[in-house]
Enzyme design. Structure first.
Site, mmCIF file in Angstrom:
data_model
loop_
_atom_site.group_PDB
_atom_site.id
_atom_site.type_symbol
_atom_site.label_atom_id
_atom_site.label_comp_id
_atom_site.label_asym_id
_atom_site.label_seq_id
_atom_site.Cartn_x
_atom_site.Cartn_y
_atom_site.Cartn_z
ATOM 1 N N HIS A 90 53.088 60.178 50.856
ATOM 2 C CA HIS A 90 52.635 59.221 49.842
ATOM 3 C C HIS A 90 51.394 59.710 49.096
ATOM 4 C CE1 HIS A 90 55.416 56.132 51.226
ATOM 5 N NE2 HIS A 90 54.994 56.315 52.450
ATOM 6 N N HIS A 117 41.470 60.388 50.977
ATOM 7 C CA HIS A 117 42.763 60.621 50.329
ATOM 8 C C HIS A 117 42.615 60.305 48.848
ATOM 9 C CE1 HIS A 117 42.839 56.319 51.434
ATOM 10 N NE2 HIS A 117 43.445 56.176 50.274
ATOM 11 N N HIS A 119 44.601 59.182 44.870
ATOM 12 C CA HIS A 119 45.675 58.535 44.122
ATOM 13 C C HIS A 119 45.623 59.090 42.704
ATOM 14 C CE1 HIS A 119 46.285 55.412 47.265
ATOM 15 N NE2 HIS A 119 44.982 55.591 47.459
ATOM 16 N N GLU A 129 43.632 53.759 40.934
ATOM 17 C CA GLU A 129 44.112 52.456 41.390
ATOM 18 C C GLU A 129 43.284 51.335 40.763
ATOM 19 O OE1 GLU A 129 46.774 52.613 44.968
ATOM 20 O OE2 GLU A 129 44.756 52.702 45.835
ATOM 21 N N HIS A 142 39.323 58.070 47.664
ATOM 22 C CA HIS A 142 38.894 57.054 48.627
ATOM 23 C C HIS A 142 38.384 57.748 49.886
ATOM 24 C CE1 HIS A 142 41.895 53.958 46.756
ATOM 25 N NE2 HIS A 142 40.793 54.105 46.039
ATOM 26 N N THR A 225 45.079 49.605 50.077
ATOM 27 C CA THR A 225 45.937 49.594 48.889
ATOM 28 C C THR A 225 47.347 50.097 49.192
ATOM 29 O OG1 THR A 225 45.215 51.798 48.177
ATOM 30 C CG2 THR A 225 43.958 49.895 47.356
ATOM 31 N N THR A 226 47.671 50.232 50.469
ATOM 32 C CA THR A 226 49.028 50.554 50.905
ATOM 33 C C THR A 226 49.364 49.636 52.082
ATOM 34 O OG1 THR A 226 48.187 52.278 52.403
ATOM 35 C CG2 THR A 226 48.919 52.996 50.216
#
Length: 307
Positions: A90, A117, A119, A129, A142, A225-226
Site C-alpha cells: 500500500h 511512510h 503517500h 492526504e 508521516h 488514515t488506513t
C-alpha cells in the site's frame, strides 16, 4: 440465462472479497480486484465510519491560534540508523529504532518514533492526504510515534492519545534533494509488493526541514488514515514543505501494488471535520518577524538621533 448468471457471480465475488476486509485505494480497484475502495473502508473495519477520521482539509481562516503549541523538542533525530524499508503493498514504510523522541509542541508527554511512510499521487501529481485550503501537495510524509510507556503500536492505539503523527508536505523543486538519495536509491529494490531492502546511514532529521523552520504547524485529533482507522492520533502538520525534484517524486510511482498495477494515488480522500477544532501554532514566525521589524525601527531611530 447466462446474462443473469454473470452479474450474480460478480456480485458474489464482490461480497466475498469485500467482506474479507480487503481494502484498497481507488486506483487499485478493477473487476479483477474488487476490493474495498476508501468509500467502503467501513466494510473492512467499522472504525473507518467514526466521527474523528483523518485526513482532513485545513481551512486556515478557521484555525484557532493556540499558545500551548510551543516549539517541539526533537531528541536523537540526528541519530544515524540502519533499518529495513519495504513495499508493504500500500505504501513505502521504514522502521525506526525507538531512540528518536519528540516532546513539547503541546503534546501531553514524550513520544518515541516507530516508523515512517509516505503517500503520493501519480508521477508527481497531487497526492498528499491532508490538504490546506483545498490545495493537495504532491506527497506527504508521516513519522509515526507512540507514547514512551508503550512497547508496541497495537497497545498504543487503544489509548485516545497513544499515537502522535508528524506530517510533512512535499513541493516540487528544480533540483534534487540529496538528503533523500538513500530512500530514492532503495526504491529500485522494492518495486514489487512485499519486497524489502536495507536502508543505511540515514537519520530522521535529514528527511525533514531544519528545526528552526518547524515552529509553524497545525494540530487536531484524528485517526489512522488506513484501516483500522483507529481514532487515537494527535496530528501535527507542518507548514514548511520538503523540496523534491520531479524525478524524485516520479520514482515512487514506479512501485507496484500486490496485483502488479502501478502504485499511484495512495491517499485517502479528506474526511468530514464533524465539529473538531484545528489549532495553529503560528506565533513563532510572526514573533520573529516582529522582532526584526522592531530592531530595524530601533536602529533607524538610533541613526536619526543627533550626536
Amino acid at each position: 440465462m447466462q446474462q443473469l448468471i454473470l452479474p450474480a457471480l460478480l456480485a458474489s465475488c464482490w461480497t466475498l472479497c469485500t467482506e474479507a476486509g480487503d481494502w484498497c485505494y481507488q486506483t487499485q480497484f478493477s473487476l479483477d480486484h474488487p476490493c474495498n475502495v476508501p468509500e467502503k473502508w467501513n466494510l473492512a473495519n467499522s472504525r473507518c465510519d467514526g466521527r474523528s477520521q483523518s485526513p482532513i482539509n485545513i481551512v486556515t481562516r478557521k484555525t484557532l491560534k493556540d499558545k500551548r503549541l510551543t516549539p517541539f523538542k526533537f531528541d536523537n533525530y540526528q541519530q544515524i540508523f540502519t533499518g529495513m524499508i519495504k513495499n508493504n503493498g500500500h505504501s513505502v514504510q521504514a522502521g525506526v529504532p525507538h531512540l528518536s523522541t519528540v516532546s513539547g509542541g503541546g503534546l501531553p508527554t514524550s513520544y518515541k518514533a516507530v516508523q515512517f511512510h509516505l503517500h503520493w499521487g501519480n508521477n508527481g501529481g497531487p497526492g498528499s492526504e491532508h490538504t490546506i485550503d483545498g490545495e493537495q501537495y504532491p506527497m506527504e510524509l508521516h513519522i509515526v510515534h507512540m507514547k514512551q510507556q508503550y512497547t508496541d503500536l497495537t497497545t498504543a492505539l487503544s489509548d485516545q492519545e497513544g499515537v502522535a503523527v508528524l506530517g510533512f508536505f512535499y513541493e516540487k523543486s528544480n533540483s534534487a534533494n540529496r538528503k533523500y538519495e538513500p530512500i530514492i536509491n532503495a526504491l529500485r529494490s522494492i518495486r514489487n509488493a512485499k519486497d524489502n531492502t536495507s536502508l543505511i546511514a540515514i537519520s530522521l532529521a535529514q528527511l525533514i526541514p531544519a528545526e528552526q523552520n518547524l515552529t509553524s504547524y497545525y494540530r487536531y485529533k484524528g485517526s489512522l488514515t488506513t484501516p483500522g482507522c483507529n481514532e487515537a492520533v494527535i496530528w501535527t502538520l507542518f507548514e514548511s514543505p520538503i523540496p523534491l525534484s520531479m524525478e524524485q517524486l516520479r520514482a515512487f510511482s514506479e512501485l507496484k501494488f500486490h496485483d502488479g498495477k502501478s502504485m499511484v494515488g495512495t491517499f485517502r480522500p479528506v474526511q468530514p471535520l464533524n465539529g473538531r477544532q484545528v489549532s495553529w501554532s503560528g506565533g513563532a514566525v510572526i514573533l520573529a518577524s516582529s522582532f526584526l521589524l522592531m530592531a530595524a525601527i530601533a536602529t533607524a531611530l538610533g541613526l536619526s538621533q543627533p550626536n
